[in-house]
Write an enzyme that holds these catalytic residues in place. Structure first.
Site, PDB file in Angstrom:
ATOM      1  N   GLU A  48       0.860  -1.189   0.000  1.00  0.00           N
ATOM      2  CA  GLU A  48       0.000   0.000   0.000  1.00  0.00           C
ATOM      3  C   GLU A  48       0.897   1.240   0.000  1.00  0.00           C
ATOM      4  OE1 GLU A  48      -0.649  -2.200   2.676  1.00  0.00           O
ATOM      5  OE2 GLU A  48      -2.412  -3.181   1.818  1.00  0.00           O
ATOM      6  N   TYR A  99       7.488   2.338  -7.704  1.00  0.00           N
ATOM      7  CA  TYR A  99       6.864   1.022  -7.869  1.00  0.00           C
ATOM      8  C   TYR A  99       6.349   0.816  -9.299  1.00  0.00           C
ATOM      9  CZ  TYR A  99       7.215   1.167  -2.801  1.00  0.00           C
ATOM     10  OH  TYR A  99       7.700   1.265  -1.523  1.00  0.00           O
TER      11      TYR A  99
HETATM   12  C1  LIG Z   1      10.216   6.570  -2.191  1.00  0.00           C
HETATM   13  C2  LIG Z   1      11.716   6.408  -1.974  1.00  0.00           C
HETATM   14  C3  LIG Z   1      11.990   5.036  -1.315  1.00  0.00           C
HETATM   15  C4  LIG Z   1      12.418   6.437  -3.339  1.00  0.00           C
HETATM   16  O1  LIG Z   1      13.812   6.201  -3.154  1.00  0.00           O
HETATM   17  P1  LIG Z   1      14.902   7.061  -3.951  1.00  0.00           P
HETATM   18  O2  LIG Z   1      16.220   6.451  -3.710  1.00  0.00           O
HETATM   19  O3  LIG Z   1      14.748   8.483  -3.604  1.00  0.00           O
HETATM   20  O4  LIG Z   1      14.413   6.842  -5.479  1.00  0.00           O
HETATM   21  P2  LIG Z   1      15.309   6.493  -6.757  1.00  0.00           P
HETATM   22  O5  LIG Z   1      16.383   7.514  -6.913  1.00  0.00           O
HETATM   23  O6  LIG Z   1      15.732   5.055  -6.700  1.00  0.00           O
HETATM   24  O7  LIG Z   1      14.232   6.710  -7.928  1.00  0.00           O
HETATM   25  C5  LIG Z   1      13.594   5.623  -8.567  1.00  0.00           C
HETATM   26  C6  LIG Z   1      12.329   6.133  -9.224  1.00  0.00           C
HETATM   27  O8  LIG Z   1      11.374   6.488  -8.209  1.00  0.00           O
HETATM   28  C7  LIG Z   1      10.630   7.649  -8.643  1.00  0.00           C
HETATM   29  N1  LIG Z   1      10.936   8.780  -7.766  1.00  0.00           N
HETATM   30  C8  LIG Z   1      11.819   8.786  -6.742  1.00  0.00           C
HETATM   31  N2  LIG Z   1      11.784   9.978  -6.113  1.00  0.00           N
HETATM   32  C9  LIG Z   1      10.871  10.732  -6.770  1.00  0.00           C
HETATM   33  C10 LIG Z   1      10.374  12.037  -6.577  1.00  0.00           C
HETATM   34  N3  LIG Z   1      10.837  12.826  -5.579  1.00  0.00           N
HETATM   35  N4  LIG Z   1       9.410  12.491  -7.398  1.00  0.00           N
HETATM   36  C11 LIG Z   1       8.945  11.718  -8.375  1.00  0.00           C
HETATM   37  N5  LIG Z   1       9.373  10.451  -8.620  1.00  0.00           N
HETATM   38  C12 LIG Z   1      10.321   9.970  -7.820  1.00  0.00           C
HETATM   39  C13 LIG Z   1      11.070   7.928 -10.066  1.00  0.00           C
HETATM   40  O9  LIG Z   1      10.238   7.149 -10.915  1.00  0.00           O
HETATM   41  C14 LIG Z   1      12.480   7.380 -10.043  1.00  0.00           C
HETATM   42  O10 LIG Z   1      12.935   7.059 -11.324  1.00  0.00           O
HETATM   43  P3  LIG Z   1      13.778   8.189 -12.150  1.00  0.00           P
HETATM   44  O11 LIG Z   1      14.912   8.614 -11.280  1.00  0.00           O
HETATM   45  O12 LIG Z   1      14.215   7.436 -13.372  1.00  0.00           O
HETATM   46  O13 LIG Z   1      12.820   9.310 -12.415  1.00  0.00           O
HETATM   47  C15 LIG Z   1      12.320   7.567  -1.126  1.00  0.00           C
HETATM   48  O14 LIG Z   1      11.971   8.788  -1.731  1.00  0.00           O
HETATM   49  C16 LIG Z   1      11.838   7.579   0.306  1.00  0.00           C
HETATM   50  O15 LIG Z   1      12.390   6.883   1.162  1.00  0.00           O
HETATM   51  N6  LIG Z   1      10.790   8.402   0.559  1.00  0.00           N
HETATM   52  C17 LIG Z   1      10.234   8.526   1.906  1.00  0.00           C
HETATM   53  C18 LIG Z   1       9.633   7.232   2.367  1.00  0.00           C
HETATM   54  C19 LIG Z   1       8.596   6.697   1.386  1.00  0.00           C
HETATM   55  O16 LIG Z   1       7.728   7.413   0.908  1.00  0.00           O
HETATM   56  N7  LIG Z   1       8.711   5.384   1.137  1.00  0.00           N
HETATM   57  C20 LIG Z   1       7.772   4.662   0.274  1.00  0.00           C
HETATM   58  C21 LIG Z   1       6.558   4.349   1.066  1.00  0.00           C
HETATM   59  S1  LIG Z   1       5.548   3.179   0.252  1.00  0.00           S
END
Ligand SMILES: CC(C)(COP(=O)(O)OP(=O)(O)OC[C@H]1O[C@@H](n2cnc3c(N)ncnc32)[C@H](O)[C@@H]1OP(=O)(O)O)[C@@H](O)C(=O)NCCC(=O)NCCS
Length: 154
Positions: A110, A122
């Site tokens: 979720e 995702y």
């Molecule tokens: C969500 C989270 C795990 C993503 O990790 P991350 O290391 O920042 O993301 P990545 O650099 O691996 O990005 C992978 C893809 O995710 C998406 N993405 C990541 N951050 C994003 C942002 N700020 N806005 C939009 N898309 C985003 C994009 O599709 C991205 O692909 P791209 O770089 O080719 O555009 C991280 O932002 C986080 O920990 N957020 C807070 C906690 C959270 O929301 N966890 C998920 C709960 S279900």
């Protein structure tokens, strides 16, 4: 060669000793964070709780429940200063391989409707949005819907 390998994030099992750091990160990156009890209960229940670290520093963590060939991704987090460097994608790939190796054929999760980063991560990995759970999460103003996402692992 070893210098290159030293730069890669490493994965290891989470332990109770990690929870101070995990909670500090959790409180920093989520408006509605998990409690310490959520993590200690997950450890006690034998869920797959993993740490991603770099140079001895915790930079990410996750919690996955696996049973009867299905996995439920309960938490996936990258520390604030490490986001948007491909590490969330790397940790998700690690978890999907782990799930496959454990015989999982379907993984679901979720995510908040407003969580653009999570939904993008995702969707990029092939998850489909299959349902909405109304008012699933607490929010600043009342409640917020959850989007249920699913990926078949073949
Ligand atoms: C969500 C989270 C795990 C993503 O990790 P991350 O290391 O920042 O993301 P990545 O650099 O691996 O990005 C992978 C893809 O995710 C998406 N993405 C990541 N951050 C994003 C942002 N700020 N806005 C939009 N898309 C985003 C994009 O599709 C991205 O692909 P791209 O770089 O080719 O555009 C991280 O932002 C986080 O920990 N957020 C807070 C906690 C959270 O929301 N966890 C998920 C709960 S279900």
């Amino acid at each position: 060669m070893s210098a290159l390998l030293d730069d890669l994030p490493r994965y290891r099992r989470m332990t109770a000793d990690d929870l101070d750091f995990v909670m500090a990160t959790e409180n920093e990156i989520y408006p509605h964070p998990w409690t310490r009890g959520n993590f200690s209960d997950s450890l006690a229940a034998g869920y797959y709780c993993w740490i991603m670290e770099h140079g001895g520093e915790i930079i990410g963590y996750s919690v996955v429940m696996m049973a009867a060939g299905e996995a439920h991704l309960l938490n996936l987090s990258i520390a604030a200063g490490w986001q948007r460097r491909g590490l969330g994608r790397a940790m998700l790939e690690f978890l999907l391989k782990l799930a496959r190796d454990c015989g999982v054929h379907k993984i679901y999760l979720e995510v908040r409707l407003s969580n653009v980063a999570g939904r993008g991560l995702y969707a990029d990995a092939g998850f489909s949005e299959i349902a909405t759970r109304r008012d699933y999460y607490p929010a600043a103003q009342g409640r917020e819907d959850a989007v249920v996402m699913e990926l078949m692992l073949t």
